[in-house]
Design an enzyme around this catalytic site. Structure first.
Site, PDB file in Angstrom:
ATOM      1  N   CYS A  49       0.967  -1.190  -0.140  1.00 48.02           N
ATOM      2  CA  CYS A  49       0.081  -0.097   0.215  1.00 48.02           C
ATOM      3  C   CYS A  49       0.925   1.259  -0.140  1.00 48.02           C
ATOM      4  O   CYS A  49       2.324   1.122  -0.489  1.00 48.02           O
ATOM      5  CB  CYS A  49      -0.777   0.024   1.254  1.00 48.02           C
ATOM      6  N   ARG A  83      -3.326  -0.471   5.503  1.00 49.84           N
ATOM      7  CA  ARG A  83      -3.753  -1.630   4.735  1.00 49.84           C
ATOM      8  C   ARG A  83      -3.052  -2.870   4.524  1.00 49.84           C
ATOM      9  O   ARG A  83      -3.298  -4.035   4.698  1.00 49.84           O
ATOM     10  CB  ARG A  83      -4.279  -1.116   3.201  1.00 49.84           C
ATOM     11  N   ASP A 136      -8.180   3.971   1.460  1.00 41.64           N
ATOM     12  CA  ASP A 136      -7.272   4.487   2.547  1.00 41.64           C
ATOM     13  C   ASP A 136      -7.913   4.993   3.685  1.00 41.64           C
ATOM     14  O   ASP A 136      -8.528   5.850   3.679  1.00 41.64           O
ATOM     15  CB  ASP A 136      -6.293   5.286   1.928  1.00 41.64           C
TER      16      ASP A 136
HETATM   17  P1  4NP Z   1      -1.607   2.873   4.148  1.00 36.81           P
HETATM   18  O1  4NP Z   1      -2.220   4.314   4.506  1.00 36.81           O
HETATM   19  O2  4NP Z   1      -1.323   3.119   2.766  1.00 36.81           O
HETATM   20  O3  4NP Z   1      -2.969   1.862   3.995  1.00 36.81           O
HETATM   21  O4  4NP Z   1      -0.641   2.423   5.294  1.00 36.81           O
HETATM   22  C1  4NP Z   1      -1.447   5.306   4.787  1.00 36.81           C
HETATM   23  C2  4NP Z   1      -0.505   5.740   5.916  1.00 36.81           C
HETATM   24  C3  4NP Z   1       0.084   6.776   5.790  1.00 36.81           C
HETATM   25  C4  4NP Z   1       0.044   7.821   4.955  1.00 36.81           C
HETATM   26  C5  4NP Z   1      -1.136   7.527   4.003  1.00 36.81           C
HETATM   27  C6  4NP Z   1      -1.765   6.620   3.961  1.00 36.81           C
HETATM   28  N1  4NP Z   1       0.657   8.904   4.748  1.00 36.81           N
HETATM   29  O5  4NP Z   1       0.272   9.978   4.297  1.00 36.81           O
HETATM   30  O6  4NP Z   1       1.570   9.104   5.711  1.00 36.81           O
END
Ligand code: 4NP
Length: 207
Positions: A60, A66, A179
């Protein structure tokens, strides 16, 4: 004997760097430790001839919501079917800003409420993952584009799958795993439900 000695020496180096970086609160050193641990793990895996195993990587953006959740859900399903010895399972993120961190506390809390324990530490996706994994499963189109850009060959692009390919009841409402990072708590529970459903079908296909 030489190999065992080399592994021991690298282990001591990693441990010493970990202690020093914690003591000096230098997070970049922790990323260095993580990188070396992963490199050592890869080497160990090669020594154990993991080529006989099915190797799957979930990807992800941050690798703190995720994909670590997908990794753990898939792992539990694999173990429930008694297939633990047949798989290598990992996750990574296309953004390295959270490298070395545990999953987001909100994701860990939701996971805990659903019977999962997330211990994975975020690590960036790298081009060498195409060599180390047979199947790379991304959560959304943005992940797909970023991972595709790092693919060394056309055959490597064929290893990339979207989690939506395994949706059943969610297929008419979603074509990606949303997300939850900027959303409320319910977003984390939705992610778990979607991933539980999709991982079942994914494992049916791979088992
Ligand atoms: P992930 O969620 O891709 O599902 O781990 C996110 C985690 C961090 C960030 C964005 C989405 N961020 O912008 O730091």
């Amino acid at each position: 004997i030489l190999e065992a000695f080399a592994s021991f020496f690298v282990g001591v180096q990693i441990f010493a760097t970990f202690v020093v970086s914690k003591w000096l609160k230098m997070d970049f050193l922790l990323s260095f430790v993580n990188h070396n641990v992963n490199r050592q793990n890869r080497q160990n895996c090669k020594n154990m001839n993991i080529n006989n195993k099915k190797r799957i990587l979930f990807v992800c953006l941050g690798n703190i919501c995720r994909s670590p959740m997908a990794e753990e859900i898939f792992r539990q399903k694999v173990f429930k079917r008694g297939l633990g010895e047949e798989f290598v399972i990992d996750s990574a993120g296309t953004y390295s800003g959270h490298a070395g961190e545990l999953a987001d506390p909100r994701m860990r809390e939701a996971a805990h409420c659903r019977g999962y324990c997330l211990t994975h530490r975020s690590r960036p996706f790298r081009a060498s993952d195409f060599e180390d994994f047979d199947r790379i499963v991304v959560m959304d189109d943005s992940n797909y584009e970023r991972v595709t850009r790092l693919a060394p060959t056309r055959e490597d692009i064929d290893k990339i799958y979207r989690m939506r390919d395994y949706f059943t009841t969610y297929a008419d409402r979603y074509d990606y795993v949303p997300d939850p990072y900027y959303e409320g708590r319910e977003g984390f529970y939705l992610v778990i439900e979607m991933l539980e459903e999709a991982c079942e079908k994914l494992l049916d296909e791979m088992a």
